[in-house]
Design an enzyme around this catalytic site. Structure first.
Site, mmCIF file in Angstrom:
data_model
loop_
_atom_site.group_PDB
_atom_site.id
_atom_site.type_symbol
_atom_site.label_atom_id
_atom_site.label_comp_id
_atom_site.label_asym_id
_atom_site.label_seq_id
_atom_site.Cartn_x
_atom_site.Cartn_y
_atom_site.Cartn_z
ATOM 1 N N ASP A 6 0.783 -1.134 -0.008
ATOM 2 C CA ASP A 6 -0.021 -0.065 0.093
ATOM 3 C C ASP A 6 0.931 1.225 -0.071
ATOM 4 O O ASP A 6 2.048 1.225 0.373
ATOM 5 C CB ASP A 6 -0.864 -0.092 1.277
ATOM 6 C CG ASP A 6 -1.904 1.403 1.133
ATOM 7 O OD1 ASP A 6 -2.432 1.415 0.325
ATOM 8 O OD2 ASP A 6 -1.799 1.914 2.321
ATOM 9 N N SER A 7 0.304 2.436 -0.259
ATOM 10 C CA SER A 7 1.056 3.709 -0.187
ATOM 11 C C SER A 7 1.364 4.060 0.967
ATOM 12 O O SER A 7 2.399 4.487 1.223
ATOM 13 C CB SER A 7 0.334 4.853 -0.931
ATOM 14 O OG SER A 7 -1.211 4.836 -0.278
ATOM 15 N N TYR A 38 -0.644 8.744 -2.405
ATOM 16 C CA TYR A 38 -0.569 8.357 -3.988
ATOM 17 C C TYR A 38 -1.805 8.878 -4.733
ATOM 18 O O TYR A 38 -1.628 9.233 -5.873
ATOM 19 C CB TYR A 38 -0.508 7.001 -4.231
ATOM 20 C CG TYR A 38 0.686 6.146 -4.181
ATOM 21 C CD1 TYR A 38 1.746 6.688 -3.597
ATOM 22 C CD2 TYR A 38 0.731 5.049 -4.699
ATOM 23 C CE1 TYR A 38 2.922 6.047 -3.181
ATOM 24 C CE2 TYR A 38 1.977 4.158 -4.445
ATOM 25 C CZ TYR A 38 3.016 4.530 -3.753
ATOM 26 O OH TYR A 38 4.167 3.838 -3.596
ATOM 27 N N GLY A 39 -2.796 9.240 -4.046
ATOM 28 C CA GLY A 39 -3.910 9.557 -4.575
ATOM 29 C C GLY A 39 -4.153 10.801 -5.324
ATOM 30 O O GLY A 39 -4.931 11.014 -6.332
ATOM 31 N N CYS A 69 -3.812 -1.037 -2.227
ATOM 32 C CA CYS A 69 -4.018 0.324 -2.657
ATOM 33 C C CYS A 69 -5.041 0.475 -3.661
ATOM 34 O O CYS A 69 -4.721 -0.090 -4.927
ATOM 35 C CB CYS A 69 -2.810 0.946 -2.721
ATOM 36 S SG CYS A 69 -2.870 2.768 -3.187
ATOM 37 N N THR A 71 -5.833 3.120 -5.310
ATOM 38 C CA THR A 71 -5.085 4.032 -6.232
ATOM 39 C C THR A 71 -4.131 3.375 -7.134
ATOM 40 O O THR A 71 -4.013 3.535 -8.385
ATOM 41 C CB THR A 71 -4.518 5.333 -5.810
ATOM 42 O OG1 THR A 71 -5.319 5.847 -4.775
ATOM 43 C CG2 THR A 71 -3.616 6.386 -6.677
ATOM 44 N N GLU A 154 -6.150 9.953 8.608
ATOM 45 C CA GLU A 154 -4.866 9.962 9.059
ATOM 46 C C GLU A 154 -4.532 11.031 10.342
ATOM 47 O O GLU A 154 -3.790 10.817 11.239
ATOM 48 C CB GLU A 154 -3.721 10.264 8.025
ATOM 49 C CG GLU A 154 -3.955 9.053 6.915
ATOM 50 C CD GLU A 154 -2.544 8.683 6.340
ATOM 51 O OE1 GLU A 154 -1.659 9.605 6.425
ATOM 52 O OE2 GLU A 154 -2.543 7.668 5.608
ATOM 53 N N CYS A 186 -11.282 2.936 -1.518
ATOM 54 C CA CYS A 186 -10.015 3.648 -0.835
ATOM 55 C C CYS A 186 -9.803 2.855 0.450
ATOM 56 O O CYS A 186 -10.713 2.466 1.245
ATOM 57 C CB CYS A 186 -10.245 5.091 -0.323
ATOM 58 S SG CYS A 186 -8.787 5.890 0.296
ATOM 59 N N THR A 187 -8.610 2.484 0.687
ATOM 60 C CA THR A 187 -8.183 1.982 1.918
ATOM 61 C C THR A 187 -8.494 2.209 3.114
ATOM 62 O O THR A 187 -8.711 1.597 4.188
ATOM 63 C CB THR A 187 -6.593 1.364 1.837
ATOM 64 O OG1 THR A 187 -6.126 2.897 1.628
ATOM 65 C CG2 THR A 187 -6.150 0.401 0.762
ATOM 66 N N HIS A 188 -8.472 3.644 3.163
ATOM 67 C CA HIS A 188 -8.910 4.266 4.314
ATOM 68 C C HIS A 188 -10.290 4.351 4.987
ATOM 69 O O HIS A 188 -10.871 4.496 5.989
ATOM 70 C CB HIS A 188 -8.413 5.849 4.428
ATOM 71 C CG HIS A 188 -6.870 5.841 4.478
ATOM 72 N ND1 HIS A 188 -6.040 5.417 3.424
ATOM 73 C CD2 HIS A 188 -6.073 6.685 5.128
ATOM 74 C CE1 HIS A 188 -5.016 5.659 3.920
ATOM 75 N NE2 HIS A 188 -4.911 6.470 4.706
HETATM 76 N N1 DGL Z 1 -4.182 3.663 -0.397
HETATM 77 C C1 DGL Z 1 -4.716 4.723 -1.001
HETATM 78 C C2 DGL Z 1 -6.254 4.179 -1.649
HETATM 79 O O1 DGL Z 1 -6.439 3.445 -1.368
HETATM 80 C C3 DGL Z 1 -5.297 5.870 -0.290
HETATM 81 C C4 DGL Z 1 -4.005 6.836 0.463
HETATM 82 C C5 DGL Z 1 -3.393 7.560 -0.848
HETATM 83 O O2 DGL Z 1 -3.674 8.419 -1.402
HETATM 84 O O3 DGL Z 1 -2.176 6.863 -0.839
HETATM 85 O O4 DGL Z 1 -6.471 4.857 -2.716
#
Ligand code: DGL
Length: 268
Positions: A6-7, A38-39, A69, A71, A154, A186-188
């Protein structure tokens, strides 16, 4: 070993589900925290970063890598599967989170009106929409980028009224369209799933791709014995971050839902 990339911290929500359903396998988690998020990055940057991460995980001995991730799954997975893997690691596999999620979403959607929320890069890629349309041509799909949610989560602001207000603003256009299924792309976002479900109302099914990814991985391993038999099964867990180790331990536990004992640093 199974690599989970993941990012940053978000993929720990996916790892959490893997550990719940498939605890016997050995896992390496890599969070590219130094270059996250990364988004909001360019296609080129997301592809190059993802390629480096996947390469790192294969060099550590992974036979299978899951790009947790959304993204990176949206922007880099296809090219990695089609160009990078055949040339560099033809025996190994890289899977993402988009395909399993859309399959489940289409199955669950009653009136075929779906919403997708994600980072700006994920939504702009249109990958969710394209993958959904491959499964059915009569879907109504509404997408919404929610760039403020990752930093709010975050920062630990999810319980604050400001975060709920922003979430409401993002979800309102999807509510107006009366979607019946919402994909958390999105993972979050699983960390805000209760608020999201409450705001969308009881008629909307909210899809958590982390849980689906675990079920699909389990099915994949059953179907692909040639990969499964190569995986070590000692329940070992190793974490790598490209940024500060202590920060990874402290922040990571709220995503993983448990303590993170040992973290190593890599510069990729
Ligand atoms: N892990 C990213 C996703 O699932 C979210 C965080 C990022 O933007 O890096 O898209």
């Amino acid at each position: 070993m199974i690599g989970v990339f993941d990012s940053g911290f978000g993929g720990l929500t996916v790892l959490k589900e893997f550990l719940r359903l498939l605890p016997e396998y050995d896992y390496i988690y890599l969070g590219d925290n130094a270059r996250a998020p990364y988004g909001d990055k360019s296609d080129e940057a997301i592809y190059n970063y993802t390629k480096e991460a996947v390469d790192f995980l294969f060099k550590q001995g992974c036979e299978l890598v899951i790009i947790a991730c959304h993204t990176a799954s949206s922007k880099a997975l296809r090219k990695i599967q089609q160009e990078y893997l055949p040339k560099n690691y033809p025996e190994s596999r890289v899977l993402g989170v988009v395909a399993p999620t859309v399959e489940e979403a289409v199955k669950l959607s009653r009136y075929h009106k779906l919403g997708v929320i994600g980072t700006t890069a994920t939504i702009n890629s249109g990958v969710y929409k394209k993958e959904l349309e491959k499964l059915r041509s009569d879907l109504e799909i509404y997408q919404q980028a929610c760039p403020l949610l990752v930093p709010l989560i975050e920062e630990g602001w999810i319980k604050k009224p400001e975060a709920r207000m922003i979430l409401k603003k993002y979800l309102q256009p999807l509510k107006i369209k009366q979607i019946d299924t919402l994909i958390l792309g999105c993972t979050h976002y699983p960390l805000m799933i209760k608020d999201i479900s409450r705001l969308m109302g009881k008629n909307v099914k909210v899809i958590n791709p982390a849980a689906i990814a675990a079920e699909k991985l389990s099915g994949y391993l059953k179907r692909h014995e040639e990969i499964e038999k190569k995986l070590e099964k000692n329940g070992k867990l190793v974490f790598y971050t490209t940024d500060d180790i202590e920060k990874f331990k402290n922040f990571g536990k709220k995503f993983l839902g448990g303590n993170i004992e040992e973290v190593k640093k890599t510069n990729l």
